[in-house]
Design an enzyme around this catalytic site. Sequence first.
Site, short mmCIF file in Angstrom:
data_model
loop_
_atom_site.label_atom_id
_atom_site.label_comp_id
_atom_site.label_asym_id
_atom_site.label_seq_id
_atom_site.Cartn_x
_atom_site.Cartn_y
_atom_site.Cartn_z
N ILE A 342 34.74 -8.73 9.71
CA ILE A 342 35.15 -8.67 11.12
C ILE A 342 35.64 -10.04 11.59
O ILE A 342 36.58 -10.15 12.36
CB ILE A 342 33.97 -8.15 11.99
CG1 ILE A 342 33.75 -6.66 11.69
CG2 ILE A 342 34.22 -8.39 13.48
CD1 ILE A 342 32.42 -6.11 12.16
N GLU A 368 10.30 -10.90 -4.01
CA GLU A 368 9.25 -9.87 -3.79
C GLU A 368 9.65 -8.53 -4.41
O GLU A 368 9.32 -7.46 -3.90
CB GLU A 368 8.87 -9.80 -2.31
CG GLU A 368 8.40 -11.17 -1.84
CD GLU A 368 7.54 -11.19 -0.60
OE1 GLU A 368 6.94 -10.15 -0.27
OE2 GLU A 368 7.46 -12.27 0.01
N1 COS Z 1 -1.28 -1.88 -5.80
C1 COS Z 1 -2.42 -1.93 -6.55
N2 COS Z 1 -2.43 -1.72 -7.88
C2 COS Z 1 -1.24 -1.47 -8.46
C3 COS Z 1 -0.03 -1.41 -7.75
C4 COS Z 1 -0.08 -1.61 -6.36
N3 COS Z 1 1.03 -1.57 -5.62
N4 COS Z 1 0.98 -1.16 -8.60
C5 COS Z 1 0.42 -1.03 -9.82
N5 COS Z 1 -0.92 -1.24 -9.73
C6 COS Z 1 -1.92 -1.16 -10.81
C7 COS Z 1 -1.73 0.13 -11.59
O1 COS Z 1 -2.44 1.18 -10.96
C8 COS Z 1 -2.28 -0.23 -12.94
O2 COS Z 1 -3.69 -0.14 -12.91
P1 COS Z 1 -4.52 0.58 -14.11
O3 COS Z 1 -4.27 -0.29 -15.30
O4 COS Z 1 -5.94 0.55 -13.63
O5 COS Z 1 -3.93 1.94 -14.24
C9 COS Z 1 -1.92 -1.71 -13.09
O6 COS Z 1 -1.68 -2.19 -11.76
C10 COS Z 1 -0.67 -1.90 -13.92
O7 COS Z 1 0.35 -1.15 -13.33
P2 COS Z 1 1.70 -0.75 -14.07
O8 COS Z 1 1.36 -0.23 -15.45
O9 COS Z 1 2.50 0.10 -13.16
O10 COS Z 1 2.36 -2.20 -14.27
P3 COS Z 1 3.74 -2.62 -14.91
O11 COS Z 1 3.53 -3.74 -15.84
O12 COS Z 1 4.47 -1.41 -15.39
O13 COS Z 1 4.51 -3.29 -13.65
C11 COS Z 1 6.00 -3.36 -11.81
C12 COS Z 1 4.89 -2.61 -12.57
C13 COS Z 1 7.28 -3.50 -12.59
C14 COS Z 1 6.23 -2.51 -10.58
C15 COS Z 1 5.46 -4.77 -11.39
O14 COS Z 1 5.39 -5.61 -12.50
C16 COS Z 1 6.31 -5.43 -10.32
O15 COS Z 1 6.18 -5.13 -9.13
N6 COS Z 1 7.17 -6.37 -10.75
C17 COS Z 1 7.93 -7.17 -9.82
C18 COS Z 1 7.17 -8.40 -9.49
C19 COS Z 1 7.71 -9.03 -8.27
O16 COS Z 1 7.88 -8.40 -7.23
N7 COS Z 1 7.97 -10.31 -8.39
C20 COS Z 1 8.52 -11.01 -7.29
C21 COS Z 1 8.05 -12.39 -7.34
S1 COS Z 1 6.74 -12.67 -6.33
S2 COS Z 1 7.63 -13.34 -4.71
#
Ligand code: COS
Length: 384
Positions: A342, A368
Amino acid sequence: MSLDQETFELLKASVQRFVQERLVPAEDLVEETDDIPEDIVADMKELGLYGLSIPEEYGGIGLNMEQECQVAFELGQTALAFRSLVGTNIGIGSQGILMDGTQEQKETYLPRIASGDLTISFALTEPDAGSDAASLKTRAVADGDGYVITGTKRFITNAPRAGAFTLMARTGGPGAGGITAFIVPAGLPGLTLGKPDKKMGQRGTRTCDVNLDEVRVPAANIIGGEPGKGFKTAMKVLDRGRLHISAIACGMAQRILRESVAYAQQRKQFGQRIGDFQLIQAMLADSQAELLAGWSMVQAVARRYDAKPFGAHDPEVSMQASCTKMFTTEMVGRVADRGVQIHGGSGYISEFKVERFYRDVRLLRLYEGTTQIQQLVIGKHLMN
Ligand code: COS
């Protein structure tokens, strides 16, 4: 936990005034100096911004998520560096302690976090562990009555100002279950900071590496006192953070739309205001409608977040927070793009605010949790 409605409305009005009268006029200075003037930092402390989400019993203001999002919407309407300054204390730095910390940890840290006397950063990301947070390599080895931590944390917001870090390190085996959250004071021997990151935008926000070389912390600094719970703490903190970022994205979309409308009202081409042309109005209308959709999502999901027990993991709410973060941060990217369009050639010139905001909002889709991580969280939930 929430603030009574009347007091909350007064607070919101003060923040609105502060943003318009104090922060907006300082935007150019922040851009030029890549720093926030100390008198503004002091005013932000005075206004209680560092302690928005901390309960009153620990010296904060005690907003619930819905209220926090409304204040974040106001803070989003100016250079995003101002929000980042207080953001780690309001959110990712403090919430792990509030949700899972021991009573002693809450009493020791939260009052100073709420007042802003202590800046606390969140240290999860590493050079080889970004989206795949569960693969982090920083090690914390038990030694006597403490732990010795070694590793590198990357892109840590507010690290140069931090007095402490909520820091995730590996105390056990591979994967999420081997991760522990620690409170690590900044002044400990072996903890050093890398050089400031040179970023695409968000000038004024300080980020850098945090290097830990055999940093010794007492076992009492494990959040909640029990090892192996740090990944879940980090994920719960990020759920909340993702809603906060969504509100910021909507605030910034509001500001960019305002700048775009003002420009369309004064800029004349072909003998009339460009805003009188339907093709310009179409862009403004798309931005307004998408902003309304995003902001409605934020408010609805924040209310659901408040309805669950504090600190509990509700996978449905986590999924909705990811939907909201994905939609609103992508939305503000489109709004910023239209804002530049714009403004025409002027939108590419740094004197115009949209040029800066266009660069600033790019980060919202990355930190995040990237948009693709939000998609994974949503997709996995649907397939479970
Ligand atoms: N709250 C609480 N527990 C959670 C959760 C949440 N939102 N999400 C997952 N968990 C728990 C799961 O229930 C699981 O527990 P159990 O082992 O008892 O079953 C455990 O954490 C592992 O979860 P999961 O197997 O889903 O983990 P992954 O390694 O597959 O990772 C993602 C999941 C990819 C979603 C995660 O690594 C992620 O959010 N990555 C991005 C990180 C990020 O945002 N970084 C930004 C930098 S910080 S500013």
